[in-house]
Design an enzyme around this catalytic site. Structure first.
Site, short mmCIF file in Angstrom:
data_model
loop_
_atom_site.label_atom_id
_atom_site.label_comp_id
_atom_site.label_asym_id
_atom_site.label_seq_id
_atom_site.Cartn_x
_atom_site.Cartn_y
_atom_site.Cartn_z
N GLU A 1 59.24 74.12 -8.80
CA GLU A 1 59.37 75.17 -9.80
C GLU A 1 60.81 75.62 -9.97
O GLU A 1 61.27 75.87 -11.09
CB GLU A 1 58.48 76.36 -9.43
CG GLU A 1 58.32 77.39 -10.54
CD GLU A 1 59.43 78.42 -10.63
OE1 GLU A 1 59.50 79.13 -11.65
OE2 GLU A 1 60.24 78.52 -9.67
N ASP B 1 53.59 84.41 -9.97
CA ASP B 1 54.98 84.32 -9.53
C ASP B 1 55.52 85.74 -9.41
O ASP B 1 54.82 86.70 -9.71
CB ASP B 1 55.79 83.49 -10.52
CG ASP B 1 56.96 82.77 -9.88
OD1 ASP B 1 57.54 83.32 -8.93
OD2 ASP B 1 57.31 81.67 -10.34
N HIS C 1 66.16 86.27 -6.50
CA HIS C 1 67.08 85.21 -6.11
C HIS C 1 68.17 85.70 -5.16
O HIS C 1 69.16 85.01 -4.94
CB HIS C 1 67.69 84.52 -7.34
CG HIS C 1 66.78 83.52 -7.96
ND1 HIS C 1 67.21 82.57 -8.87
CD2 HIS C 1 65.45 83.30 -7.82
CE1 HIS C 1 66.18 81.83 -9.25
NE2 HIS C 1 65.11 82.26 -8.62
#
Length: 347
Positions: A224, A245, A325
């Site tokens: 992904e 997600d 992230h």
């Protein structure tokens, strides 16, 4: 049963298994074995993901049952050795959207093709403030960063003698912490937290002997973060893909870490109107704490399936995650709201 505790336990276990995109075999095996423990019959896809049917057979397609494919991914951000420099440091290239700014000074591991592991740290070149007067003004990028290996090496030849070579995987320390107040802090909650939630749902379905109206598949994808995780392995009788997600948390968005996020649109365009509408209706019916948001910079496994040509409806939900992230943060309440929305929506 308290499924949220199980979800957090499994999430912590999965976070402890290194798995940047392209290096996911160990964590995929772990997840596959978990489904087997529940009595399911999971299989590996050719890409190395895990595909399982929770209330039927993978071999028997039944279009009349209107199958739904629920996806989450176990691949994470990471890096790869791009060059062994003459000073014995490593120049690396990112895997996925790893950002040099928030990975700076993080501990990491270099994994050789022979399976040997070496510790290191991702640092800016000339990283001592007392030496480098340009330290504060230097814009961080992978061009000015390096991995410092925790071995007594100072040349390319000495590094090569360790067995390290270009193409080796670099894994970053997740630093997982679950606080007494219910916050979950770690790298790679995107998307291992969702994998934990799907395992919790599979456990719930089996233990509570729930009979769903639709045929339910789980697909744990492994590419992904580089864009093609959900672009294959969609069973023929699937008419809808629901990606589970991370839910985005940040300025301009409504979602908080304790909520379940329902995405109406992201960088790939709007999600299927009927799916989003039904998800909202289910969240309201179950009296869940939720938010509906438009994500500015995001793409999902569900979209990858559409771009691959599958004729399906698509949706996206997830527990709210802050600092995506980077060193991410979510909350136990967000996990519970996401789990309960899955229960309500899947029937």
């Amino acid at each position: 049963m308290d499924y949220s505790s199980y979800i957090l336990e499994e999430t912590k276990e999965i976070l402890g298994i290194d798995s940047p995109s392209g290096y996911t075999k160990e964590v995929a095996q772990y997840v596959l074995e978990k489904y087997r423990e529940f009595g399911y019959e999971p299989v590996f896809t050719k890409k190395g993901g895990v595909l399982v049917c929770l209330n039927g057979s993978l071999e028997e397609n039944e279009p009349q049952r209107d199958g739904i494919l629920v996806e989450a991914h176990i691949d994470t951000l990471g890096a790869m050795v791009a060059e062994i420099m003459t000073n014995g440091r490593l120049r690396v290239t990112p895997i996925g959207g790893l950002n040099a700014n928030n990975a700076e000074a993080e501990n990491c591991k270099i994994i050789t093709r022979q399976g040997k592991k070496y510790d290191g740290t991702f640092q800016m070149k000339n990283a001592s403030v007392h030496v480098n007067k340009e330290y504060s003004s230097t814009s961080r990028s992978f061009d000015v960063m390096e991995v410092v290996i925790d071995e007594m090496v100072s040349s390319k030849e000495e590094v090569e003698a360790l067995g390290i070579m270009t193409g080796d995987i670099v894994c970053f320390d997740p630093r997982t912490v679950i606080t007494e107040s219910g916050y979950i802090k770690s790298r790679f909650l995107d998307d291992k937290l969702s994998v934990g939630i799907l395992l919790g749902y599979a456990k719930y379905l089996k233990e509570e002997n729930v009979k769903a109206d639709r045929k339910i598949y789980h697909h744990i994808t492994v590419f992904e973060e580089v864009g093609h995780g959900g672009s294959a392995s969609v069973p023929e009788d699937v008419s809808e893909i629901l990606s589970v997600d991370m839910g985005c948390v940040g300025e301009g968005l409504a979602c908080k870490e304790h909520q379940v996020s329902i995405c109406a649109k992201d960088s790939g365009g709007p999600y299927h109107y009927d799916v989003v509408t039904n998800l909202i209706a289910c969240a309201k019916k179950a009296n869940l704490d939720f938010a509906v948001d438009v994500y500015p910079f995001y793409g999902s496994d569900a979209e990858a399936g559409l771009r691959a040509g599958y004729d399906v409806k698509h949706g996206l939900i997830g527990a709210g995650v802050y600092a995506s992230h980077g060193y991410e943060r979510s909350h136990k309440k967000g996990v519970e709201n996401t789990f309960c929305l899955l229960k309500e929506y899947l029937g």
